[in-house]
Write an enzyme that holds these catalytic residues in place. Sequence first.
Site, PDB file in Angstrom:
ATOM      1  N   ARG A   1     -45.843  -2.093  19.390  1.00 15.33           N
ATOM      2  CA  ARG A   1     -46.422  -0.796  19.801  1.00 15.33           C
ATOM      3  C   ARG A   1     -47.179  -0.948  21.118  1.00 15.33           C
ATOM      4  O   ARG A   1     -47.843  -1.957  21.340  1.00 15.33           O
ATOM      5  CB  ARG A   1     -47.378  -0.276  18.724  1.00 15.33           C
ATOM      6  CG  ARG A   1     -46.668   0.065  17.441  1.00 15.33           C
ATOM      7  CD  ARG A   1     -47.656   0.482  16.365  1.00 15.33           C
ATOM      8  NE  ARG A   1     -47.334  -0.152  15.109  1.00 15.33           N
ATOM      9  CZ  ARG A   1     -48.172  -0.308  14.104  1.00 15.33           C
ATOM     10  NH1 ARG A   1     -49.411   0.124  14.196  1.00 15.33           N
ATOM     11  NH2 ARG A   1     -47.788  -0.889  12.997  1.00 15.33           N
TER      12      ARG A   1
ATOM     13  N   GLY B   1     -55.616 -12.895  13.735  1.00  9.16           N
ATOM     14  CA  GLY B   1     -57.060 -13.156  13.687  1.00  9.16           C
ATOM     15  C   GLY B   1     -57.392 -14.351  12.803  1.00  9.16           C
ATOM     16  O   GLY B   1     -58.282 -15.149  13.112  1.00  9.16           O
ATOM     17  N   GLU B   2     -56.658 -14.508  11.696  1.00  7.21           N
ATOM     18  CA  GLU B   2     -56.957 -15.595  10.759  1.00  7.21           C
ATOM     19  C   GLU B   2     -56.346 -16.922  11.205  1.00  7.21           C
ATOM     20  O   GLU B   2     -56.847 -17.985  10.841  1.00  7.21           O
ATOM     21  CB  GLU B   2     -56.413 -15.245   9.363  1.00  7.21           C
ATOM     22  CG  GLU B   2     -57.180 -14.120   8.686  1.00  7.21           C
ATOM     23  CD  GLU B   2     -56.438 -13.556   7.483  1.00  7.21           C
ATOM     24  OE1 GLU B   2     -55.683 -14.285   6.821  1.00  7.21           O
ATOM     25  OE2 GLU B   2     -56.627 -12.353   7.197  1.00  7.21           O
TER      26      GLU B   2
ATOM     27  N   LYS C   1     -44.416  -3.434  -2.080  1.00 12.35           N
ATOM     28  CA  LYS C   1     -45.125  -4.697  -2.329  1.00 12.35           C
ATOM     29  C   LYS C   1     -46.019  -4.475  -3.525  1.00 12.35           C
ATOM     30  O   LYS C   1     -46.571  -3.381  -3.689  1.00 12.35           O
ATOM     31  CB  LYS C   1     -46.002  -5.069  -1.128  1.00 12.35           C
ATOM     32  CG  LYS C   1     -45.198  -5.421   0.102  1.00 12.35           C
ATOM     33  CD  LYS C   1     -46.130  -5.924   1.206  1.00 12.35           C
ATOM     34  CE  LYS C   1     -45.396  -5.987   2.518  1.00 12.35           C
ATOM     35  NZ  LYS C   1     -46.161  -5.515   3.644  1.00 12.35           N
TER      36      LYS C   1
ATOM     37  N   ARG D   1     -51.642   2.166  -2.143  1.00 12.56           N
ATOM     38  CA  ARG D   1     -52.117   2.203  -0.763  1.00 12.56           C
ATOM     39  C   ARG D   1     -51.435   3.374  -0.058  1.00 12.56           C
ATOM     40  O   ARG D   1     -50.215   3.522  -0.117  1.00 12.56           O
ATOM     41  CB  ARG D   1     -51.742   0.916  -0.043  1.00 12.56           C
ATOM     42  CG  ARG D   1     -52.131   0.975   1.403  1.00 12.56           C
ATOM     43  CD  ARG D   1     -51.420  -0.041   2.222  1.00 12.56           C
ATOM     44  NE  ARG D   1     -51.800   0.132   3.618  1.00 12.56           N
ATOM     45  CZ  ARG D   1     -51.011  -0.187   4.630  1.00 12.56           C
ATOM     46  NH1 ARG D   1     -49.812  -0.687   4.413  1.00 12.56           N
ATOM     47  NH2 ARG D   1     -51.414  -0.001   5.860  1.00 12.56           N
TER      48      ARG D   1
ATOM     49  N   ASN E   1     -47.912  -1.007  -2.734  1.00  9.43           N
ATOM     50  CA  ASN E   1     -47.880  -0.601  -1.324  1.00  9.43           C
ATOM     51  C   ASN E   1     -46.430  -0.234  -1.018  1.00  9.43           C
ATOM     52  O   ASN E   1     -45.588  -1.107  -0.834  1.00  9.43           O
ATOM     53  CB  ASN E   1     -48.362  -1.786  -0.478  1.00  9.43           C
ATOM     54  CG  ASN E   1     -48.396  -1.462   1.000  1.00  9.43           C
ATOM     55  OD1 ASN E   1     -47.933  -0.397   1.424  1.00  9.43           O
ATOM     56  ND2 ASN E   1     -48.927  -2.363   1.790  1.00  9.43           N
TER      57      ASN E   1
ATOM     58  N   ASN F   1     -49.617  -7.732  13.028  1.00  7.15           N
ATOM     59  CA  ASN F   1     -48.524  -7.109  13.748  1.00  7.15           C
ATOM     60  C   ASN F   1     -48.982  -5.741  14.262  1.00  7.15           C
ATOM     61  O   ASN F   1     -48.722  -5.350  15.387  1.00  7.15           O
ATOM     62  CB  ASN F   1     -47.352  -6.985  12.788  1.00  7.15           C
ATOM     63  CG  ASN F   1     -46.057  -7.102  13.517  1.00  7.15           C
ATOM     64  OD1 ASN F   1     -46.022  -7.307  14.735  1.00  7.15           O
ATOM     65  ND2 ASN F   1     -44.989  -6.929  12.794  1.00  7.15           N
ATOM     66  N   GLY F   2     -49.688  -5.026  13.386  1.00 10.96           N
ATOM     67  CA  GLY F   2     -50.471  -3.865  13.811  1.00 10.96           C
ATOM     68  C   GLY F   2     -51.888  -4.380  14.031  1.00 10.96           C
ATOM     69  O   GLY F   2     -52.313  -5.289  13.323  1.00 10.96           O
TER      70      GLY F   2
HETATM   71  P1  ADP Z   1     -48.913  -6.998   9.441  1.00 10.74           P
HETATM   72  O1  ADP Z   1     -49.559  -7.066   8.062  1.00 10.74           O
HETATM   73  O2  ADP Z   1     -49.562  -6.053  10.389  1.00 10.74           O
HETATM   74  O3  ADP Z   1     -47.423  -6.896   9.410  1.00 10.74           O
HETATM   75  P2  ADP Z   1     -49.872  -9.722   9.658  1.00 10.74           P
HETATM   76  O4  ADP Z   1     -51.309  -9.511   9.372  1.00 10.74           O
HETATM   77  O5  ADP Z   1     -49.052 -10.440   8.661  1.00 10.74           O
HETATM   78  O6  ADP Z   1     -49.151  -8.397  10.119  1.00 10.74           O
HETATM   79  O7  ADP Z   1     -49.796 -10.541  11.038  1.00 10.74           O
HETATM   80  C1  ADP Z   1     -48.605 -10.841  11.681  1.00 10.74           C
HETATM   81  C2  ADP Z   1     -48.933 -11.620  12.932  1.00 10.74           C
HETATM   82  O8  ADP Z   1     -49.679 -12.777  12.574  1.00 10.74           O
HETATM   83  C3  ADP Z   1     -47.699 -12.101  13.681  1.00 10.74           C
HETATM   84  O9  ADP Z   1     -47.855 -11.883  15.074  1.00 10.74           O
HETATM   85  C4  ADP Z   1     -47.695 -13.580  13.393  1.00 10.74           C
HETATM   86  O10 ADP Z   1     -47.182 -14.340  14.453  1.00 10.74           O
HETATM   87  C5  ADP Z   1     -49.165 -13.898  13.271  1.00 10.74           C
HETATM   88  N1  ADP Z   1     -49.339 -15.142  12.515  1.00 10.74           N
HETATM   89  C6  ADP Z   1     -49.070 -15.359  11.223  1.00 10.74           C
HETATM   90  N2  ADP Z   1     -49.288 -16.665  10.902  1.00 10.74           N
HETATM   91  C7  ADP Z   1     -49.706 -17.262  12.044  1.00 10.74           C
HETATM   92  C8  ADP Z   1     -50.081 -18.596  12.393  1.00 10.74           C
HETATM   93  N3  ADP Z   1     -50.101 -19.570  11.491  1.00 10.74           N
HETATM   94  N4  ADP Z   1     -50.471 -18.830  13.666  1.00 10.74           N
HETATM   95  C9  ADP Z   1     -50.477 -17.865  14.589  1.00 10.74           C
HETATM   96  N5  ADP Z   1     -50.118 -16.590  14.321  1.00 10.74           N
HETATM   97  C10 ADP Z   1     -49.738 -16.291  13.081  1.00 10.74           C
END
Ligand code: ADP
Length: 407
Positions: A241, A333-334, A14, A91, A7, A211-212
């Site tokens: 964004r 979400g997770e 990555k 990717r 990626n 983040n997105g």
């Molecule tokens: P991207 O891949 O789009 O950069 P990620 O899927 O890694 O982003 O998600 C980043 C977001 O997930 C951030 O806002 C971060 O605060 C949130 N996040 C990551 N771990 C946790 C956690 N344990 N509890 C709450 N939010 C989390």
Amino acid sequence: MKILVLNCGSSSVKYQLFRMADESILAKGFVDQIGMDNSVLEHQAAGREKINFKVEMPDHFSAIRAVLETLIDPNYGVVRDLWEIRAVGHRIVHGGPNFSNSVLVDDKVVAELRRIIELAPLHNPAAIMGIEACHKQMPNVPMVVVFDTAFHRGMPPRNYLYGVPYKYYEKYSVRRYGFHGTSHRYVGMRAADMLGKPYEEAKTISCHLGNGASLCAIDGGRVLDTSMGFTPLAGLLMGTRCGDMDPAVVYYLMKKENLDAEGINNLLNKQSGLLGLSGVSNDIRPVTAAALAGNPRAMMAISVFVRQILHYIGAYYLELGGADSIVFTAGIGENSSLIRKKVCSQLAVIGAALDEEANLNACGETVISLPDSKVKIFVIPTNEELVIARDTLEIVYEKNMGLDRFF
Ligand code: ADP
């Protein structure tokens, strides 16, 4: 059969190396700050300590060389020789109007990726550099490109056309593309499995909240609608964004703040969203902490985010004519039980009932709805790299790229 998944971002690469027999990850890591003085490579072989190096990496070519050298290093590598890596999956953020599936890389594919650079000026050039760097260093290894946009290509025109003169769709391919397609595809398949329903029959609302962030309505394995648009700026408010708003704001702010096209693009992509509204961070964790401590702007930022998620869930529930499941995935979400709770507490009207305890304790793939909930609610960790590796294997195998030697 070992497959390397890459990626490539503008200043980062990555990687994950998969052993496809059991789909296990042999090693993963990333190179950061490519082209800057303090480039770093972080590498982790399965079951071993993470290691970090400072390596001089003026460009993607040297970054990928450093990755390949690390993978075969006698001390911390995981393969004896590069010939063990049988294919590379890349990717690609934007596939433009013509790629509706993952494809084997050839000159024509690279030419099309170049042609559509204008659509993804920040992302696609890095991916092309990654493809070229691999080609030079592993010249006989087949490569496959997997697009974030491809899964959404089946959307009906009523959902991808914008209300601007049609000639701009024809002339410049201005339309909704949608992103995070690999993630939505993965969780959509997992959701159907968890429901025990054939994928072709499952109606899923997938919420990729990182983040997105984007939502996607999946009807029997086909995308009906998605919240991101021509670029990943549209849809939900995100880390930095702005998401959807009246497009007249763009013109108005340009005039008021004396901004040129680059200035407004930067403002809407990098200074807006959770960061811009809360003034605290683009990361939901400090924003949540500030909201819980009573910071009114942080509270408001979270309310706006939740409202926008609900807006799309409502729209997609109607568009799909009901839903079997709602899935939460990606960083927020997770991991954020609070955001999931705030969203789900307003879903009784569509027959989705949250199991609060299951929500609080969710870990890995989990059902977080009550047993009698009409619409199931799932947390499903996304795995885009695995989808890329699977697509790569399938395409390389289909094209019979000499794989008879390896099976
Ligand atoms: P991207 O891949 O789009 O950069 P990620 O899927 O890694 O982003 O998600 C980043 C977001 O997930 C951030 O806002 C971060 O605060 C949130 N996040 C990551 N771990 C946790 C956690 N344990 N509890 C709450 N939010 C989390």
